[in-house]
Scaffold this motif. Structure first.
Motif, mmCIF file in Angstrom:
data_model
loop_
_atom_site.group_PDB
_atom_site.id
_atom_site.type_symbol
_atom_site.label_atom_id
_atom_site.label_comp_id
_atom_site.label_asym_id
_atom_site.label_seq_id
_atom_site.Cartn_x
_atom_site.Cartn_y
_atom_site.Cartn_z
ATOM 1 N N UNK A 91 52.094 58.022 62.179
ATOM 2 C CA UNK A 91 53.342 57.956 62.314
ATOM 3 C C UNK A 91 54.272 56.125 62.225
ATOM 4 N N UNK A 92 53.882 56.111 63.281
ATOM 5 C CA UNK A 92 54.460 54.244 63.331
ATOM 6 C C UNK A 92 54.678 53.546 62.038
ATOM 7 N N UNK A 93 53.829 53.422 61.073
ATOM 8 C CA UNK A 93 54.580 53.344 60.206
ATOM 9 C C UNK A 93 55.465 53.859 59.245
ATOM 10 N N UNK A 94 55.343 55.036 59.387
ATOM 11 C CA UNK A 94 56.361 56.305 58.293
ATOM 12 C C UNK A 94 57.872 55.821 59.614
ATOM 13 N N UNK A 95 57.754 55.480 60.580
ATOM 14 C CA UNK A 95 58.897 55.592 60.925
ATOM 15 C C UNK A 95 59.423 54.125 60.920
ATOM 16 N N UNK A 96 58.949 52.930 60.677
ATOM 17 C CA UNK A 96 58.944 51.665 60.109
ATOM 18 C C UNK A 96 59.342 51.512 58.728
ATOM 19 N N UNK A 97 58.663 52.400 57.863
ATOM 20 C CA UNK A 97 59.432 52.750 56.885
ATOM 21 C C UNK A 97 60.627 52.906 56.415
ATOM 22 N N UNK A 98 60.881 54.398 57.099
ATOM 23 C CA UNK A 98 62.378 55.135 56.927
ATOM 24 C C UNK A 98 62.938 53.868 57.258
ATOM 25 N N UNK A 99 63.447 53.358 58.624
ATOM 26 C CA UNK A 99 64.056 52.641 59.215
ATOM 27 C C UNK A 99 64.686 51.551 57.874
ATOM 28 N N UNK A 100 63.744 50.750 58.269
ATOM 29 C CA UNK A 100 63.524 49.798 56.755
ATOM 30 C C UNK A 100 64.642 50.545 56.028
ATOM 31 N N UNK A 101 64.270 51.579 55.270
ATOM 32 C CA UNK A 101 64.638 52.274 53.808
ATOM 33 C C UNK A 101 66.318 52.656 54.496
ATOM 34 N N UNK A 136 60.806 61.536 63.501
ATOM 35 C CA UNK A 136 59.766 62.124 64.018
ATOM 36 C C UNK A 136 59.969 63.277 63.305
ATOM 37 N N UNK A 137 61.336 64.241 64.244
ATOM 38 C CA UNK A 137 61.105 66.320 64.014
ATOM 39 C C UNK A 137 61.268 65.917 61.818
ATOM 40 N N UNK A 138 61.737 65.249 61.581
ATOM 41 C CA UNK A 138 61.491 65.404 59.467
ATOM 42 C C UNK A 138 59.697 65.374 59.488
ATOM 43 N N UNK A 139 59.727 64.866 59.984
ATOM 44 C CA UNK A 139 58.130 64.618 59.891
ATOM 45 C C UNK A 139 57.143 66.105 60.229
ATOM 46 N N UNK A 140 57.158 66.382 61.336
ATOM 47 C CA UNK A 140 56.750 67.443 62.301
ATOM 48 C C UNK A 140 57.607 68.831 60.788
ATOM 49 N N UNK A 141 58.604 68.386 60.331
ATOM 50 C CA UNK A 141 58.749 70.471 60.239
ATOM 51 C C UNK A 141 58.191 70.094 58.529
ATOM 52 N N UNK A 142 58.508 68.882 57.630
ATOM 53 C CA UNK A 142 57.924 68.614 56.425
ATOM 54 C C UNK A 142 56.352 69.197 56.412
ATOM 55 N N UNK A 143 56.112 68.700 57.013
ATOM 56 C CA UNK A 143 54.307 68.813 57.603
ATOM 57 C C UNK A 143 53.439 70.508 57.368
ATOM 58 N N UNK A 144 54.412 71.146 58.192
ATOM 59 C CA UNK A 144 54.515 72.709 58.170
ATOM 60 C C UNK A 144 54.522 73.037 56.960
ATOM 61 N N UNK A 145 55.633 72.594 56.688
ATOM 62 C CA UNK A 145 56.131 73.303 55.320
ATOM 63 C C UNK A 145 55.230 73.278 54.259
ATOM 64 N N UNK A 146 54.484 71.793 54.217
ATOM 65 C CA UNK A 146 53.215 71.677 52.883
ATOM 66 C C UNK A 146 51.918 72.942 53.709
#
Length: 241
Positions: A91-101, A136-146
């Motif tokens: 989650x920490x890696x994805x936060x940095x990845x998203x913020x930079x993008x 954080x919210x988006x990652x939780x939703x997409x994990x449930x969708x998967x």
């Protein structure tokens, strides 16, 4: 489906974010069967087709968030599950990845009109706070969708396999061509030679033919005594003589 959503997002500006969401969900379908290479190829094909249909590389900035983050997010989650990476580290890696993008998109696209000057001044802080909370919210939703897609894909796969399984026929002895779906034990039992089953077909045939050749010579059906070469003549013939 993903190409359709992204193309719609290119032509209709206020649906762009929604197009990212539904296109990402569509890319989860091959990942439900753990086809990660297929998922990546589907991502590449979706981006190229969307650019081709939506106006070429002149529209690349409209798809920039999808190209650098949203389209790859389901694939990254799949590898996280496969390699069993700690969810907090991931989650920490994805936060940095998203913020930079998002920062790169803001700085170079110039597609979003800024109503207030202070937003542009504090954009890094805004992305670091609000953007991280959104991720954080988006990652939780997409994990449930998967997980939901995985469940329905496995259910459909089980039902299709049950429909393809052949129905066993009850009477297989009447099928002169044999039952192609019979088990190996049944086929071995049906193809056994008579000698293997303990029956002697030659002896049975000889016995049956000998039995058929016998002719009753008396009312009791008894054979003539052995050793006599003559047969008894009928009574009427004797009286005539």
């Amino acid at each position: 489906m993903a190409t359709l959503f992204l193309t719609l997002g290119i032509y209709v500006s206020f649906l762009t974010a929604t197009a990212y969401l539904f296109a990402s969900i569509a890319l989860m379908l091959p990942l439900a069967k753990e086809f990660r290479a297929g998922g990546f190829l589907a991502y590449v094909a979706t981006v190229l087709l969307s650019l081709l249909i939506g106006g070429g590389f002149a529209q690349i900035w409209r798809l920039f968030p999808f190209i650098v983050f949203f389209g790859l997010h389901p694939l990254v989650n799949s590898f996280q599950k496969k390699w069993k990476i700690n969810k907090w580290i991931a989650l920490a890696v994805k936060i940095v990845w998203f913020d930079v993008s998002m920062w790169l998109f803001w700085e170079f696209s110039q597609l979003i009109a800024v109503p207030y000057e202070w937003i542009d001044r504090y954009i890094v802080l805004i992305i670091a706070t609000l953007g991280s909370a959104f991720l954080v919210f988006y990652d939780w939703v997409m994990t449930r969708c998967q997980k939901l897609i995985d469940f329905y894909v496995s259910k459909i796969d089980r039902s299709s396999r049950s429909r393809r399984s052949p129905v066993r026929r009850e009477n297989k002895t009447e099928d002169i061509f044999g039952d192609p779906f019979a088990s190996a034990e049944e086929k071995d039992e049906n193809t056994k030679k008579p000698s293997e089953t303990g029956a002697d077909p030659v002896g049975e045939d000889i016995g049956q033919s000998a039995e058929n050749k016998k002719e009753p010579t008396s009312a009791g059906g008894e054979d003539p005594p052995s050793g006599s070469g003559e047969t008894e003549e009928p009574e009427e013939k004797k009286k005539g003589q």
